[in-house]
Design a protein around this motif. Structure first.
Motif, mmCIF file in Angstrom:
data_model
loop_
_atom_site.group_PDB
_atom_site.id
_atom_site.type_symbol
_atom_site.label_atom_id
_atom_site.label_comp_id
_atom_site.label_asym_id
_atom_site.label_seq_id
_atom_site.Cartn_x
_atom_site.Cartn_y
_atom_site.Cartn_z
ATOM 1 N N TRP A 146 -49.409 118.199 53.523
ATOM 2 C CA TRP A 146 -48.336 117.204 53.488
ATOM 3 C C TRP A 146 -47.562 117.097 54.797
ATOM 4 O O TRP A 146 -46.358 116.826 54.802
ATOM 5 C CB TRP A 146 -47.363 117.543 52.363
ATOM 6 C CG TRP A 146 -47.963 117.507 50.994
ATOM 7 C CD1 TRP A 146 -49.150 116.964 50.618
ATOM 8 C CD2 TRP A 146 -47.391 118.057 49.803
ATOM 9 N NE1 TRP A 146 -49.362 117.131 49.280
ATOM 10 C CE2 TRP A 146 -48.301 117.802 48.754
ATOM 11 C CE3 TRP A 146 -46.201 118.735 49.526
ATOM 12 C CZ2 TRP A 146 -48.050 118.206 47.445
ATOM 13 C CZ3 TRP A 146 -45.951 119.139 48.234
ATOM 14 C CH2 TRP A 146 -46.858 118.873 47.207
ATOM 15 N N LYS A 147 -48.242 117.283 55.908
ATOM 16 C CA LYS A 147 -47.547 117.241 57.189
ATOM 17 C C LYS A 147 -47.127 115.828 57.584
ATOM 18 O O LYS A 147 -46.447 115.632 58.592
ATOM 19 C CB LYS A 147 -48.416 117.888 58.264
ATOM 20 C CG LYS A 147 -48.648 119.369 57.988
ATOM 21 C CD LYS A 147 -49.670 119.969 58.933
ATOM 22 C CE LYS A 147 -49.998 121.401 58.531
ATOM 23 N NZ LYS A 147 -51.097 121.974 59.332
ATOM 24 N N ALA A 148 -47.502 114.856 56.775
ATOM 25 C CA ALA A 148 -47.008 113.495 56.987
ATOM 26 C C ALA A 148 -45.582 113.336 56.495
ATOM 27 O O ALA A 148 -44.945 112.318 56.757
ATOM 28 C CB ALA A 148 -47.909 112.483 56.273
ATOM 29 N N ALA A 149 -45.067 114.327 55.777
ATOM 30 C CA ALA A 149 -43.682 114.307 55.299
ATOM 31 C C ALA A 149 -42.850 115.249 56.166
ATOM 32 O O ALA A 149 -43.323 116.325 56.565
ATOM 33 C CB ALA A 149 -43.621 114.740 53.839
ATOM 34 N N TYR A 253 -41.770 109.728 57.255
ATOM 35 C CA TYR A 253 -43.088 109.932 57.855
ATOM 36 C C TYR A 253 -42.939 110.601 59.209
ATOM 37 O O TYR A 253 -42.084 110.228 60.025
ATOM 38 C CB TYR A 253 -43.768 108.570 58.004
ATOM 39 C CG TYR A 253 -45.085 108.563 58.740
ATOM 40 C CD1 TYR A 253 -46.119 109.414 58.379
ATOM 41 C CD2 TYR A 253 -45.301 107.674 59.793
ATOM 42 C CE1 TYR A 253 -47.339 109.394 59.049
ATOM 43 C CE2 TYR A 253 -46.516 107.629 60.457
ATOM 44 C CZ TYR A 253 -47.520 108.498 60.086
ATOM 45 O OH TYR A 253 -48.720 108.470 60.748
ATOM 46 N N THR A 254 -43.782 111.596 59.477
ATOM 47 C CA THR A 254 -43.709 112.322 60.746
ATOM 48 C C THR A 254 -44.524 111.685 61.853
ATOM 49 O O THR A 254 -44.246 111.896 63.036
ATOM 50 C CB THR A 254 -44.205 113.767 60.569
ATOM 51 O OG1 THR A 254 -45.579 113.726 60.139
ATOM 52 C CG2 THR A 254 -43.367 114.512 59.537
ATOM 53 N N GLY A 255 -45.580 110.954 61.481
ATOM 54 C CA GLY A 255 -46.453 110.373 62.491
ATOM 55 C C GLY A 255 -47.429 111.359 63.087
ATOM 56 O O GLY A 255 -48.156 111.023 64.021
ATOM 57 N N THR A 256 -47.495 112.570 62.532
ATOM 58 C CA THR A 256 -48.312 113.607 63.164
ATOM 59 C C THR A 256 -49.498 114.059 62.328
ATOM 60 O O THR A 256 -50.293 114.868 62.792
ATOM 61 C CB THR A 256 -47.453 114.847 63.464
ATOM 62 O OG1 THR A 256 -46.936 115.366 62.223
ATOM 63 C CG2 THR A 256 -46.313 114.503 64.394
ATOM 64 N N HIS A 257 -49.642 113.581 61.105
ATOM 65 C CA HIS A 257 -50.714 114.098 60.264
ATOM 66 C C HIS A 257 -51.116 113.036 59.250
ATOM 67 O O HIS A 257 -50.268 112.331 58.719
ATOM 68 C CB HIS A 257 -50.244 115.364 59.535
ATOM 69 C CG HIS A 257 -51.341 116.083 58.817
ATOM 70 N ND1 HIS A 257 -52.230 116.914 59.453
ATOM 71 C CD2 HIS A 257 -51.689 116.101 57.521
ATOM 72 C CE1 HIS A 257 -53.064 117.420 58.575
ATOM 73 N NE2 HIS A 257 -52.772 116.942 57.384
ATOM 74 N N CYS A 258 -52.404 112.958 58.985
ATOM 75 C CA CYS A 258 -52.897 111.953 58.053
ATOM 76 C C CYS A 258 -52.800 112.463 56.624
ATOM 77 O O CYS A 258 -52.891 113.658 56.353
ATOM 78 C CB CYS A 258 -54.341 111.585 58.382
ATOM 79 S SG CYS A 258 -54.945 110.159 57.447
ATOM 80 N N HIS A 259 -52.601 111.554 55.707
ATOM 81 C CA HIS A 259 -52.586 111.822 54.268
ATOM 82 C C HIS A 259 -53.023 110.525 53.617
ATOM 83 O O HIS A 259 -52.858 109.434 54.182
ATOM 84 C CB HIS A 259 -51.183 112.225 53.813
ATOM 85 C CG HIS A 259 -51.101 112.605 52.360
ATOM 86 N ND1 HIS A 259 -50.918 111.666 51.363
ATOM 87 C CD2 HIS A 259 -51.168 113.804 51.735
ATOM 88 C CE1 HIS A 259 -50.886 112.281 50.188
ATOM 89 N NE2 HIS A 259 -51.029 113.572 50.385
ATOM 90 N N ALA A 260 -53.565 110.613 52.405
ATOM 91 C CA ALA A 260 -54.033 109.404 51.722
ATOM 92 C C ALA A 260 -52.926 108.391 51.518
ATOM 93 O O ALA A 260 -53.187 107.190 51.378
ATOM 94 C CB ALA A 260 -54.661 109.781 50.381
#
Length: 286
Positions: A146-149, A253-260
């Motif tokens: 969940w690195k998109a959060a 959103y962090t902008g650093t990791h993809c998530h569905a």
């Protein structure tokens, strides 16, 4: 909404007040097991939702952000089935994962005023009848995915749809592991080598492997950093669960990791874009 979903909604329209001891248990162990949250009729409705979802029998006219083959294909009878964002296509799942009772617990555990659904999971662990690796779910941290959060202050509600213990592959949590922080390579849900993962992570702190024994309708609420996993289902019946992943309102959103969920933000999302409606609805309001 179907009649089944209406009955489910009626059951879930209540709050639950945690005690100081409940909160202390969660803060120490990284998880807390609830009393029974849903009645037997609602459990039956959610088990029916499993059957319909895996058959590709959906509610509404839309779809959901997962490849159709993941639901409608012929399944490996020994493989765990996992559907993300099942609330998009099933009314009973939607009612469960956006229920007031989950929102009330989430607000207290995360110490926030408002809770949103990050996403749900519908998980089916098949019966294997053996004690091998089939059906294992590896030791992992949910926040590893969940690195998109932009927060790790997130909580997962894992709701049992049958009496669940180690015999049918019930969840096991590593008590206190949420205090270790986010481990970079902890996205190991599908790694079935529990012993190898133990060797990989056990140096991080005391390894307190505690089973989450849940009667039907009870839930385990665990911190997004708490390591957890499970062994095989050695019974002759599937282990069914509905899972709601919750986050504080205002998570971005962090902008650093993809998530569905990231493509659902639209074209070119930027860091700081809030995770909000309609992707991440408020839980327990309206």
């Amino acid at each position: 909404m179907t009649a089944t979903a209406s009955r489910t909604t009626d059951c879930l329209d209540h709050t639950l007040t945690l005690t100081a001891d409940n909160l202390a248990t969660y803060d120490d162990a990284g998880y807390w097991i609830s009393p029974k949250l849903i009645d037997d009729e609602t459990i039956a409705a959610l088990r029916e939702a499993h059957d319909r979802l895996w058959a590709g029998d959906f509610d509404g006219e839309g779809w959901y952000p997962q490849h159709p083959a993941s639901v409608r294909a012929s399944y490996d009878p020994h493989a765990v089935r996992k559907c993300d964002n099942g609330w998009w296509v099933n009314d009973a799942v939607q009612a469960m994962v956006t229920a007031e009772v989950l929102g009330s617990v989430g607000r207290q555990l995360m110490r926030c005023d408002r809770v949103r659904l990050w996403h749900d999971q519908v998980i089916y662990k098949p019966p294997t009848g053996t004690a091998g690796n089939a059906g294992n779910i590896g030791w992992h941290q949910d926040c590893g995915y969940w690195k998109a959060a932009d927060t790790t202050n997130m909580v997962t509600a894992w709701i049992a749809l049958q009496d669940t213990d180690l015999a049918n592959g019930g969840m096991r949590s590593i008590a206190g592991s949420q205090k270790w922080g986010l481990i970079e390579d902890s996205d190991t849900f599908f790694d079935q080598d529990l012993e190898g993962l133990h060797d990989k992570y056990s140096h991080l702190g005391e390894w307190r492997d505690e089973p989450c024994v849940l009667p039907a309708g009870h839930a385990s609420f665990h911190h997004g950093l708490c390591f957890h996993g499970s062994g095989p289902n050695t019974t002759d019946q599937p282990r069914l669960s509905i899972v709601a992943h919750l986050m504080p309102d205002g998570t971005a959103y962090t902008g650093t990791h993809c998530h569905a969920n990231v493509p659902l933000l639209g074209p070119r999302p930027t860091p700081g874009t809030p995770w909000t409606d309609p992707i991440c609805p408020v839980v327990g309001e309206g």
